[in-house]
Write a protein that holds these residues in place. Structure first.
Motif, short mmCIF file in Angstrom:
data_model
loop_
_atom_site.label_atom_id
_atom_site.label_comp_id
_atom_site.label_asym_id
_atom_site.label_seq_id
_atom_site.Cartn_x
_atom_site.Cartn_y
_atom_site.Cartn_z
N ALA A 188 21.36 44.24 25.71
CA ALA A 188 21.24 45.14 26.86
C ALA A 188 21.46 46.57 26.39
N PHE A 189 20.96 47.51 27.20
CA PHE A 189 21.05 48.92 26.81
C PHE A 189 21.22 49.78 28.05
N GLY A 190 22.16 50.71 27.98
CA GLY A 190 22.37 51.66 29.06
C GLY A 190 22.22 53.08 28.54
N LEU A 191 21.68 53.96 29.37
CA LEU A 191 21.46 55.35 28.98
C LEU A 191 21.77 56.25 30.17
N ALA A 192 22.49 57.33 29.91
CA ALA A 192 22.81 58.30 30.96
C ALA A 192 22.58 59.71 30.45
N LEU A 193 21.82 60.50 31.21
CA LEU A 193 21.65 61.92 30.92
C LEU A 193 22.75 62.69 31.66
N HIS A 194 23.37 63.63 30.96
CA HIS A 194 24.41 64.45 31.56
C HIS A 194 24.00 65.92 31.44
N PRO A 195 23.13 66.39 32.35
CA PRO A 195 22.63 67.77 32.25
C PRO A 195 23.72 68.83 32.31
N SER A 196 24.82 68.55 33.00
CA SER A 196 25.87 69.56 33.12
C SER A 196 26.47 69.91 31.77
N SER A 197 26.54 68.93 30.88
CA SER A 197 27.06 69.17 29.53
C SER A 197 25.95 69.14 28.47
N ARG A 198 24.72 68.93 28.94
CA ARG A 198 23.55 68.83 28.05
C ARG A 198 23.78 67.80 26.95
N THR A 199 24.20 66.62 27.38
CA THR A 199 24.44 65.54 26.44
C THR A 199 23.83 64.24 26.98
N VAL A 200 23.68 63.30 26.08
CA VAL A 200 23.19 61.97 26.40
C VAL A 200 24.20 60.97 25.87
N ARG A 201 24.49 59.93 26.66
CA ARG A 201 25.37 58.85 26.22
C ARG A 201 24.64 57.52 26.35
N THR A 202 24.98 56.61 25.45
CA THR A 202 24.34 55.30 25.41
C THR A 202 25.39 54.20 25.50
N GLY A 203 24.92 52.99 25.75
CA GLY A 203 25.76 51.81 25.68
C GLY A 203 24.91 50.62 25.29
N ILE A 204 25.39 49.85 24.33
CA ILE A 204 24.65 48.68 23.85
C ILE A 204 25.49 47.44 24.07
N GLY A 205 24.88 46.40 24.64
CA GLY A 205 25.57 45.14 24.87
C GLY A 205 24.93 43.98 24.13
N SER A 206 25.76 43.03 23.72
CA SER A 206 25.32 41.78 23.10
C SER A 206 24.52 41.99 21.82
N ALA A 207 24.84 43.05 21.08
CA ALA A 207 24.15 43.31 19.82
C ALA A 207 25.12 43.78 18.75
N ALA A 208 26.42 43.51 18.97
CA ALA A 208 27.48 43.85 18.03
C ALA A 208 28.72 43.05 18.45
N PRO A 209 29.76 43.00 17.62
CA PRO A 209 30.95 42.25 18.01
C PRO A 209 31.59 42.75 19.31
N THR A 210 31.40 44.03 19.62
CA THR A 210 31.89 44.61 20.87
C THR A 210 30.76 45.42 21.50
N PRO A 211 30.87 45.77 22.77
CA PRO A 211 29.95 46.76 23.31
C PRO A 211 30.14 48.08 22.54
N VAL A 212 29.05 48.75 22.22
CA VAL A 212 29.14 49.95 21.39
C VAL A 212 28.22 51.04 21.92
#
Length: 296
Positions: A188-212
């Motif tokens: 699984a994959f999650g993505l969030a745009l944060h225009p206020s800080s001009r950054t992008v954050r991600t989240g990956i599930g079930s593709a590593a020993p922990t969510p990363v």
């Protein structure tokens, strides 16, 4: 197996302090499966179903305080504008019956890398509110996962709530499964745009020993968006940037081969989801910016 049933949060903390090995149970959608298949046989079960505070949420100016037992259905129905990524992830959880019972606190307590809420929580930058008779603290989501099905909770602590920043930009969630419903994520994959800080954050599930998070991919994309002036000009992200971001997300994985999928397939699928969710979120951002300019 003894069954402890506190009537208040204070009683629950006292019971957990007295019996640190007690396993909390609220929705029970993870715990009961392990017990029914005899994968787990705890000495004590700590029933939290009578703790009303755990089923409440509060929308603040900048963030949402989400009780640990708020059902996924409630997130979908009432918090989609504030927590779009988590609402999308909630929609993929199992069946309607399970979505009516299960909550984010259970995902966090189990800390399975396949938990559907984790990528959205990582992408949004959540904090986990935990408490014991010794006091309360907040654990940044980046520090919460410590190993395969292990988390940063002390033995006497319980999860009370999750604090999640309200979305200031588009968010997306994507999941691959072996069928369309009632399925544990292959990845699984999650993505969030944060225009206020001009950054992008991600989240990956079930593709590593922990969510990363795919931190290198985030750093690359943050730099590319800034250098290209994309936040201001609203241009379409170039295919080369999208491909590099996808490749770096795939490289952030450390998957295994199991009955649901191979490691190579998981890496490939994460890359595809990363590219697609980036396209979807950026198109939403461009559309919102164009609408704002039109209104102005």
């Amino acid at each position: 197996m003894d069954f402890l049933r506190p009537g208040s949060w204070e009683e629950a903390l006292a019971a957990k302090a007295e019996h640190p090995t007690a396993v909390p149970i609220a929705g029970g959608t993870d715990v009961m499966v392990e017990i029914n298949f005899d994968h787990r046989r705890p000495e004590y079960l700590l029933d939290l179903n009578r703790i009303g505070d755990l089923y409440e949420w509060e929308v603040g100016e900048d963030s949402v305080r989400l009780g640990a037992s708020v059902p996924y259905t409630k997130i979908m129905e009432h918090l989609r504008p504030e927590l779009p990524g988590l609402a999308l992830a909630s929609h993929t959880v199992a069946s309607p019956q399970i979505r009516n019972r299960g909550g984010v606190g259970g995902n966090l307590g189990t800390a399975s890398p396949a938990g559907d809420a984790h990528p959205a929580l990582l992408a949004a930058g959540a904090e986990v509110e935990v408490e014991s008779v010794r006091g309360s603290r907040r654990i940044p989501i980046d520090d919460f996962y410590t190993g395969v099905k292990r988390n940063a909770l002390a033995a006497d602590e319980l999860i009370r709530a999750v604090h999640i920043k309200k979305a200031d930009g588009p968010q997306q969630f994507s999941k691959v499964g072996t069928r369309n419903a009632m399925v544990i994520a292959v990845c699984a994959f999650g993505l969030a745009l944060h225009p206020s800080s001009r950054t992008v954050r991600t989240g990956i599930g079930s593709a590593a020993p922990t969510p990363v998070r795919a931190r290198t991919a985030e750093e690359f994309l943050n730099a590319a968006l800034e250098e290209g002036g994309f936040w201001d000009n609203g241009k379409i992200i170039t295919p080369s940037v999208a491909k590099q971001f996808a490749d770096l997300c795939a490289a952030a994985c450390n998957p295994i081969d199991d009955v649901r999928g191979t490691a190579s397939y998981r890496r490939h699928a994460v890359g595809i989801m990363a590219r697609r969710t980036l396209t979807w979120t950026w198109e939403s951002y461009r559309g919102a910016a164009a609408h704002t300019e039109g209104v102005a």
